[in-house]
Design an enzyme around this catalytic site. Structure first.
Site, PDB file in Angstrom:
ATOM      1  N   GLU A 142      -4.673  -5.190  10.967  1.00 33.71           N
ATOM      2  CA  GLU A 142      -3.599  -4.213  11.141  1.00 33.71           C
ATOM      3  C   GLU A 142      -3.801  -3.454  12.455  1.00 33.71           C
ATOM      4  OE1 GLU A 142      -1.892  -2.950   7.081  1.00 33.71           O
ATOM      5  OE2 GLU A 142      -3.721  -1.818   7.381  1.00 33.71           O
TER       6      GLU A 142
ATOM      7  N   LYS B  73       0.049   4.239  -0.130  1.00 39.17           N
ATOM      8  CA  LYS B  73      -0.592   5.392   0.531  1.00 39.17           C
ATOM      9  C   LYS B  73      -0.422   6.654  -0.335  1.00 39.17           C
ATOM     10  CE  LYS B  73       0.135   3.021   4.869  1.00 39.17           C
ATOM     11  NZ  LYS B  73       0.326   3.079   6.304  1.00 39.17           N
TER      12      LYS B  73
ATOM     13  N   SER C 269       4.107  -2.568  10.154  1.00 39.94           N
ATOM     14  CA  SER C 269       5.568  -2.661  10.318  1.00 39.94           C
ATOM     15  C   SER C 269       6.151  -3.986   9.840  1.00 39.94           C
ATOM     16  CB  SER C 269       5.966  -2.376  11.769  1.00 39.94           C
ATOM     17  OG  SER C 269       5.600  -1.046  12.116  1.00 39.94           O
TER      18      SER C 269
ATOM     19  N   ASN D 223       0.870  -1.181   0.000  1.00 43.00           N
ATOM     20  CA  ASN D 223       0.000   0.000   0.000  1.00 43.00           C
ATOM     21  C   ASN D 223       0.903   1.226   0.000  1.00 43.00           C
ATOM     22  OD1 ASN D 223      -1.740   2.079   0.621  1.00 43.00           O
ATOM     23  ND2 ASN D 223      -2.245   1.323   2.678  1.00 43.00           N
TER      24      ASN D 223
ATOM     25  N   GLY E 137       3.059  -1.241   4.158  1.00 45.31           N
ATOM     26  CA  GLY E 137       3.095   0.178   3.831  1.00 45.31           C
ATOM     27  C   GLY E 137       4.506   0.601   3.437  1.00 45.31           C
ATOM     28  N   GLY E 138       5.225   1.173   4.395  1.00 44.73           N
ATOM     29  CA  GLY E 138       6.540   1.758   4.134  1.00 44.73           C
ATOM     30  C   GLY E 138       7.491   0.866   3.349  1.00 44.73           C
TER      31      GLY E 138
ATOM     32  N   HIS F 263      -9.117   1.028   5.692  1.00 46.25           N
ATOM     33  CA  HIS F 263      -7.790   1.181   6.286  1.00 46.25           C
ATOM     34  C   HIS F 263      -7.917   2.117   7.493  1.00 46.25           C
ATOM     35  CE1 HIS F 263      -3.650   2.349   6.926  1.00 46.25           C
ATOM     36  NE2 HIS F 263      -3.307   1.264   6.255  1.00 46.25           N
TER      37      HIS F 263
ATOM     38  N   GLU G  97      -6.235   4.489   8.464  1.00 48.48           N
ATOM     39  CA  GLU G  97      -6.033   5.916   8.158  1.00 48.48           C
ATOM     40  C   GLU G  97      -7.302   6.529   7.574  1.00 48.48           C
ATOM     41  OE1 GLU G  97      -2.397   5.291   5.959  1.00 48.48           O
ATOM     42  OE2 GLU G  97      -1.454   4.713   7.853  1.00 48.48           O
TER      43      GLU G  97
ATOM     44  N   GLY H 150       3.372   1.804  10.731  1.00 51.22           N
ATOM     45  CA  GLY H 150       4.384   2.844  10.548  1.00 51.22           C
ATOM     46  C   GLY H 150       5.194   3.163  11.791  1.00 51.22           C
TER      47      GLY H 150
HETATM   48  P1  PGA Z   1       3.436  -0.034   7.512  1.00 53.15           P
HETATM   49  O1  PGA Z   1       1.925   0.214   7.044  1.00 53.15           O
HETATM   50  O2  PGA Z   1       3.900  -1.299   6.838  1.00 53.15           O
HETATM   51  O3  PGA Z   1       4.191   1.177   7.039  1.00 53.15           O
HETATM   52  O4  PGA Z   1       3.414  -0.176   8.987  1.00 53.15           O
HETATM   53  C1  PGA Z   1       1.032  -0.851   6.954  1.00 53.15           C
HETATM   54  C2  PGA Z   1      -0.306  -0.381   6.427  1.00 53.15           C
HETATM   55  O5  PGA Z   1      -0.756   0.702   6.809  1.00 53.15           O
HETATM   56  O6  PGA Z   1      -0.920  -1.080   5.612  1.00 53.15           O
END
Ligand code: PGA
Length: 254
Positions: free
Chosen positions: A171, A15, A217, A13, A238-239, A101, A103, A177
């Site tokens: 999640e 983002k 993470s 993702n 994510g990252g 999600h 967020e 993150g």
């Molecule tokens: P992250 O994000 O891997 O950066 O922790 C995961 C996500 O929000 O799907």
């Protein structure tokens, strides 16, 4: 219980990250997957920003790497300035769409019922829905993880959910993150619970086959351990999905 592990999915993702130049990272991923000695043992997906979805679809064409959107509106079209429908995502090359999600739930106040309607909109458009669930740090410290995840699952799961049109992503909000992850035992407990609830809601066959991703993470250094946990059928990343090299390290866990 019969062991019938679904084929894992590793989904990235991006983002709100990625200008046109980011398609180069996807091109690197395509090249690495095509050049690998053996086929990946998991499905691979990238969910880029909608603005570069078409470009990424071109880049990934023929590679087996699928694309997804990050959110969709519930309606097909209409007076909803700035929103994007599931049909538009499909038209731009998406095969799936993330819904709910954390967020989106936090930044846009999305409720479980809205998430459910978004998942149903994804299905209407022929997209697989990746339905996200997860407790906040405060809920966790009050010992409410299972209760919250159970409520979110029941109320966010679209009508007609099955293993072809639906993936669940657990999640924990506090793990996104932050570099923090739950313990192996904690993840096993939540995923086991989600599996049990899916079976109760959808029956044995479908309940066993729906993939349950872990997100929060995930990186190359912890992927093998996390992906080896019972009822973890892949990752939502994510990252560590922004750079092909990092993402390939996670894919290599399979
Ligand atoms: P992250 O994000 O891997 O950066 O922790 C995961 C996500 O929000 O799907």
């Amino acid at each position: 219980m019969a062991v019938n592990r679904p084929k894992p999915l590793v989904a990235g993702n991006w983002k709100m990250n990625g200008l046109k130049a980011a398609a180069k990272e996807l091109a690197l991923l395509v090249k690495a997957v095509a050049g690998a000695k053996s086929k990946p043992r998991c499905d691979i997906m990238i969910c880029p920003p909608a603005t570069i979805l078409s470009l990424c679809a071109e880049t990934a064409r023929g590679s087996g790497i699928k694309l997804g959107g990050q959110d969709c509106h519930t309606e097909i079209s209409g007076a909803h300035t700035g929103d994007i429908s599931a049909e538009m995502l499909k038209n731009a090359g998406a095969r799936a769409c993330i819904v709910g999600h954390s967020e989106r739930r936090t930044d846009h106040g999305e409720s479980n019922s809205e998430v459910k309607r978004k998942a149903e909109a994804a299905h209407r458009a022929g997209l697989m829905a990746i339905v996200c669930l997860g407790e906040t740090a405060a809920e966790r410290s009050l010992g409410k993880t299972i209760k919250i995840v159970g409520q979110q699952l029941k109320a966010s799961l679209p009508e007609g959910a099955d293993h072809k049109n639906c993936v669940i992503a657990y999640e924990p909000v506090w793990a996104i993150g932050t570099g923090k992850t739950p313990t192996v035992a904690d993840i096993a407990k939540v995923h086991g619970y989600i599996r049990k609830r899916l079976i109760a809601l959808l029956g044995d066959e479908t309940g066993m086959k729906i993939k349950i991703l872990y997100g929060g993470s995930v990186k190359a250094s912890n992927a093998k351990e996390l992906m080896g946990i019972s009822n973890v059928n892949g990752a939502l990343v994510g990252g560590a999905s922004l750079k092909a090299k990092d993402f390939l390290g996670i894919i290599a866990a399979y």
